[in-house]
Design a protein around this motif. Sequence first.
Motif, short mmCIF file in Angstrom:
data_model
loop_
_atom_site.label_atom_id
_atom_site.label_comp_id
_atom_site.label_asym_id
_atom_site.label_seq_id
_atom_site.Cartn_x
_atom_site.Cartn_y
_atom_site.Cartn_z
N ALA A 199 0.81 -1.21 0.00
CA ALA A 199 0.00 0.00 0.00
C ALA A 199 0.86 1.27 0.00
O ALA A 199 0.34 2.37 -0.21
N LEU A 200 2.17 1.13 0.22
CA LEU A 200 3.06 2.29 0.26
C LEU A 200 3.48 2.67 -1.14
O LEU A 200 3.91 1.83 -1.93
N SER A 201 3.37 3.95 -1.45
CA SER A 201 3.80 4.46 -2.74
C SER A 201 4.52 5.78 -2.53
O SER A 201 4.01 6.67 -1.86
N VAL A 202 5.74 5.88 -3.07
CA VAL A 202 6.52 7.11 -2.98
C VAL A 202 6.74 7.62 -4.40
O VAL A 202 7.34 6.93 -5.22
N THR A 203 6.22 8.81 -4.66
CA THR A 203 6.32 9.41 -5.99
C THR A 203 6.83 10.84 -5.85
O THR A 203 6.35 11.58 -5.00
N TYR A 204 7.79 11.19 -6.67
CA TYR A 204 8.33 12.54 -6.67
C TYR A 204 8.03 13.19 -8.01
O TYR A 204 7.96 12.52 -9.03
N ASN A 205 7.88 14.50 -8.01
CA ASN A 205 7.70 15.26 -9.24
C ASN A 205 9.06 15.84 -9.62
O ASN A 205 9.49 16.84 -9.03
#
Length: 106
Positions: free
Chosen positions: A65-71
Motif C-alpha cells: 500500500a506504500l507508494s513514494v512518488t516525486y515530481n
Amino acid sequence: MTLIEAVKANPSIVAVPEETILAAFIGRDIDHTEDYVFAQKKNVELVSADIYVAIANQPNFTEGALSVTYNPKVLMARARNIYLKYEDDQLSETGYSKVPLTITKV
C-alpha cells in the motif's frame, strides 16, 4: 536542532534515506551535527537542493500500500532556485548554467 534535523524537517525529504542525506552533507564537507542557527541557513538550503536533485532522478517506488512518488520537474526547479540564490556551482546539475542567455538581432 542540528543541521541534519533541519533538513529532515523538510516535508519533501521525509521519505529520503538517511544515507542519502548524509552523502549530501559529506559532499559539501558540512558537519551535519552542528547546531542549526540562522547563519547555517545557506548550508541547509544547499544540502536540501542537492537532495532534490538526487531524488528527482529516482524512479517511483511502490511496495504494497506504500507508494513514494516525486515530481522531478518541481524538485529540479526548487534546486535550481536555491543554486541561483547562492550562485552555487551545482547549478549545472539541473541542466542550467550561470551564464546568462544573450539574444542578438540578426
